[in-house]
Design a protein around this motif. Sequence first.
Motif, mmCIF file in Angstrom:
data_model
loop_
_atom_site.group_PDB
_atom_site.id
_atom_site.type_symbol
_atom_site.label_atom_id
_atom_site.label_comp_id
_atom_site.label_asym_id
_atom_site.label_seq_id
_atom_site.Cartn_x
_atom_site.Cartn_y
_atom_site.Cartn_z
ATOM 1 N N VAL A 1 3.078 18.442 38.262
ATOM 2 C CA VAL A 1 3.427 19.360 39.334
ATOM 3 C C VAL A 1 2.750 20.705 39.093
ATOM 4 N N VAL A 2 2.233 21.310 40.181
ATOM 5 C CA VAL A 2 1.485 22.561 40.063
ATOM 6 C C VAL A 2 2.359 23.675 39.503
ATOM 7 N N LYS A 3 3.590 23.797 40.005
ATOM 8 C CA LYS A 3 4.520 24.809 39.517
ATOM 9 C C LYS A 3 5.722 24.110 38.888
ATOM 10 N N PRO A 4 5.571 23.635 37.648
ATOM 11 C CA PRO A 4 6.645 22.848 37.039
ATOM 12 C C PRO A 4 7.866 23.700 36.711
ATOM 13 N N SER A 5 9.015 23.049 36.734
ATOM 14 C CA SER A 5 10.246 23.728 36.365
ATOM 15 C C SER A 5 10.400 23.719 34.850
ATOM 16 N N THR A 6 10.895 24.800 34.302
ATOM 17 C CA THR A 6 11.157 24.858 32.864
ATOM 18 C C THR A 6 12.624 24.618 32.555
ATOM 19 N N THR A 7 13.400 24.373 33.598
ATOM 20 C CA THR A 7 14.847 24.263 33.392
ATOM 21 C C THR A 7 15.429 22.904 33.771
ATOM 22 N N GLY A 8 14.796 22.147 34.640
ATOM 23 C CA GLY A 8 15.420 20.896 35.047
ATOM 24 C C GLY A 8 14.597 20.113 36.047
ATOM 25 N N LEU A 9 15.262 19.125 36.674
ATOM 26 C CA LEU A 9 14.604 18.230 37.617
ATOM 27 C C LEU A 9 14.729 18.756 39.037
ATOM 28 N N HIS A 10 13.577 18.916 39.721
ATOM 29 C CA HIS A 10 13.616 19.147 41.154
ATOM 30 C C HIS A 10 14.061 17.852 41.832
ATOM 31 N N PHE A 11 14.395 17.959 43.109
ATOM 32 C CA PHE A 11 14.950 16.804 43.815
ATOM 33 C C PHE A 11 14.052 15.570 43.762
ATOM 34 N N PRO A 12 12.730 15.667 43.997
ATOM 35 C CA PRO A 12 11.900 14.454 43.919
ATOM 36 C C PRO A 12 11.946 13.791 42.544
ATOM 37 N N ALA A 13 12.017 14.595 41.480
ATOM 38 C CA ALA A 13 12.115 14.025 40.138
ATOM 39 C C ALA A 13 13.466 13.351 39.937
ATOM 40 N N PHE A 14 14.520 13.943 40.484
ATOM 41 C CA PHE A 14 15.847 13.328 40.412
ATOM 42 C C PHE A 14 15.861 11.992 41.138
ATOM 43 N N ILE A 15 15.168 11.914 42.274
ATOM 44 C CA ILE A 15 15.077 10.647 43.007
ATOM 45 C C ILE A 15 14.489 9.560 42.113
ATOM 46 N N SER B 1 7.215 12.137 49.679
ATOM 47 C CA SER B 1 8.427 11.848 50.449
ATOM 48 C C SER B 1 8.286 10.542 51.227
ATOM 49 N N LEU B 2 7.120 10.346 51.841
ATOM 50 C CA LEU B 2 6.889 9.110 52.594
ATOM 51 C C LEU B 2 6.837 7.905 51.658
ATOM 52 N N ASN B 3 6.272 8.084 50.461
ATOM 53 C CA ASN B 3 6.200 6.975 49.512
ATOM 54 C C ASN B 3 7.578 6.527 49.044
ATOM 55 N N VAL B 4 8.489 7.476 48.877
ATOM 56 C CA VAL B 4 9.863 7.129 48.500
ATOM 57 C C VAL B 4 10.481 6.242 49.576
ATOM 58 N N MET B 5 10.297 6.644 50.833
ATOM 59 C CA MET B 5 10.850 5.853 51.934
ATOM 60 C C MET B 5 10.135 4.507 52.049
ATOM 61 N N ARG B 6 8.832 4.490 51.813
ATOM 62 C CA ARG B 6 8.093 3.223 51.882
ATOM 63 C C ARG B 6 8.558 2.270 50.786
ATOM 64 N N THR B 7 8.906 2.783 49.607
ATOM 65 C CA THR B 7 9.412 1.954 48.524
ATOM 66 C C THR B 7 10.697 1.248 48.936
ATOM 67 N N LEU B 8 11.551 1.969 49.673
ATOM 68 C CA LEU B 8 12.831 1.395 50.105
ATOM 69 C C LEU B 8 12.694 0.594 51.400
#
Length: 633
Positions: free
Chosen positions: A581-595, A98-105
């Motif tokens: 990701v330790v508990k990957p989704s089998t259905t779609g993108l979690h919010f960090p992946a969508f970012i 989360s901090l890295n996303v903000m640092r990128t921007l």
Amino acid sequence: MATKTPASPRKKRGTRRSGKYVAKVDTSQARSNIEVLRMCLQELGWKECISGCAIDSDIYWHSAVFQEGNRNFGFSSARVNKFPGMCDLLRKTSLTRSLNVMRTLFPEEFDFYPKTWFLPEQNEQFQKYASSMHDEDRRRKRPLTTFIVKPSDGSQGEGIYLIRDPARYNATNRPHVVQKYIDRPLLIDGLKFDIRIYVLIFNLDPLEIFLYNEGLVRFATVNYQPPSATNLHQTFMHLTNYSLNKRSANYKHASDEDQINASKRKLTLVWSQLSQQFSSNEVERAKLLIEEMINKTILAILPELRIEYVSELPLTRKQNRCFQIIGFDIILTDQLKPILLEVNANPSLRIDFDHENEAGKFISQPSPIDEEIKKPLVLETLKFVMLRRNQLEPSIEIIASEDQNIVQNQVEEHNEAESKNADKIHKETQSKSMLKNATLMKKVEPNLTDTEEESQDSTEDTISEAVSVDKFINTIKSNKSVIQSPMSRILKATHTPIVTSVKSLKMIYPTTSPNKYENMLLLEKIAFIYIELVIRRGYKTMTNRQFRHFASISGVIDSSITIPSVDMLYAQIFYKWKSFVVKPSTTGLHFPAFIEALFLLAQRKYSSSGTLLSSVIELTESCVRQLNICVEV
């Protein structure tokens, strides 16, 4: 004929004593918090519920996570002292992402934490960086750069070690973070130390952050020396965790009389000690930087926190059902610059410590310094929660009413300002949005699949029901009770709140400078998009179909960015996150992946914008405008 005596109405959420309301607190899940919590309830004269079956408590106090024990608070007006998902969001890996996303921007705003890599995910990048740094160290004839390895889900110093050679990393299935070690820390009496600062997140809608005016300072127990090949293993020198150093023969317990040389001291005492080394301006600047660090860190996790909240609790309720005390662990450099080490979702509220007696057995012994710091923290938090509830239900007179005078004038001012500002912001935001984007909503993309055509047809049908943009705007102007959109609520978050302080709790967000963090709400807008397209439609993660819809309504699809290329990007991000990701989704993108997907899409669409930030702003605003129109109409 005998008259039937009417039954007495059932008392809810508490009882009354001498005409005053007695709050009820469910402590069935308090666990290690129970001692300090019980002391506070006794002092307040409030009722404790220990069975876990009460459905009418005012506060539910959990020791670890939101999802504990009785869940009736989700359907009442009670508040619980944990936010959904907070523990996961503050794990070292998640927080750093989360901090890295903000640092990128915002690179200049987020320079308060060390350079970090995720292992094993970024092991190759880490090795290359370490090799490059060591080559530079040799050229400059300085000691080799040291790194510190921490398990993502670790606590109390468990599993932490220092390395110089990346090959020394012990690869396991457990995710880790590795950071540049802060090798020039500020010292007091030759000892390294860190600071535990307590923060109360009180509301999400609008966001309110309070800083507790006292904290704990934990000292190492062996005099510090810069890291070398011979001392990397010396835990009591390099690590300041209390849970580790309490085992040291040099550990000194604090007493009521003397904390000056103790291994655990009050923060106010340490600030006083530092004022002998630095000027008052330097000390005050360090405190200000810490407040800014706290606000920026919470703003970094806020988008996901909102998503977790609306996924767990009814969407029709405001996001003000929870509050939480979290602990910031901070180290100061020798230049008095604060550096964030980690954030603890469940900082210890124990007011005792384990002591080994003459027989070699560990026994519990009271800790005066812990009680002196943590009891007022819990006490003021409890009182503050009920003060706010009293504002919502003024017919209830709460015991501990001595604090009510603090907020009386602010309540009246807030109610008047809130009424005026809500109408003003809503009119301006929606009128401008409708005028600028009326034509955008009528465009039909030439290469849409059946999925996109269905989505766009639905949008156009919604617009046609409004008859015309002009008529809709006139409706807004003539109707002051129009419902606010989610984005209006985000703008509303910077308004003056009802209460700005209660004794030892100081509000640090919102600030007196409302524009200070305005740009950092960009990620909240992206969370709004995710909530609208995913959560409100009953999903937990973003499917490929929803990602296509996002690209379509954002105006991304053109001759250079086609539906197949959007699908390819989705698959690329999906399988990347599924691998790490330790508990990957089998259905779609979690919010960090969508970012990550949104950032890449923004760079492709607005490659001429110059910076990633400007590209993301353009794409986000385009999508938000369309969603606002759809939601409002």
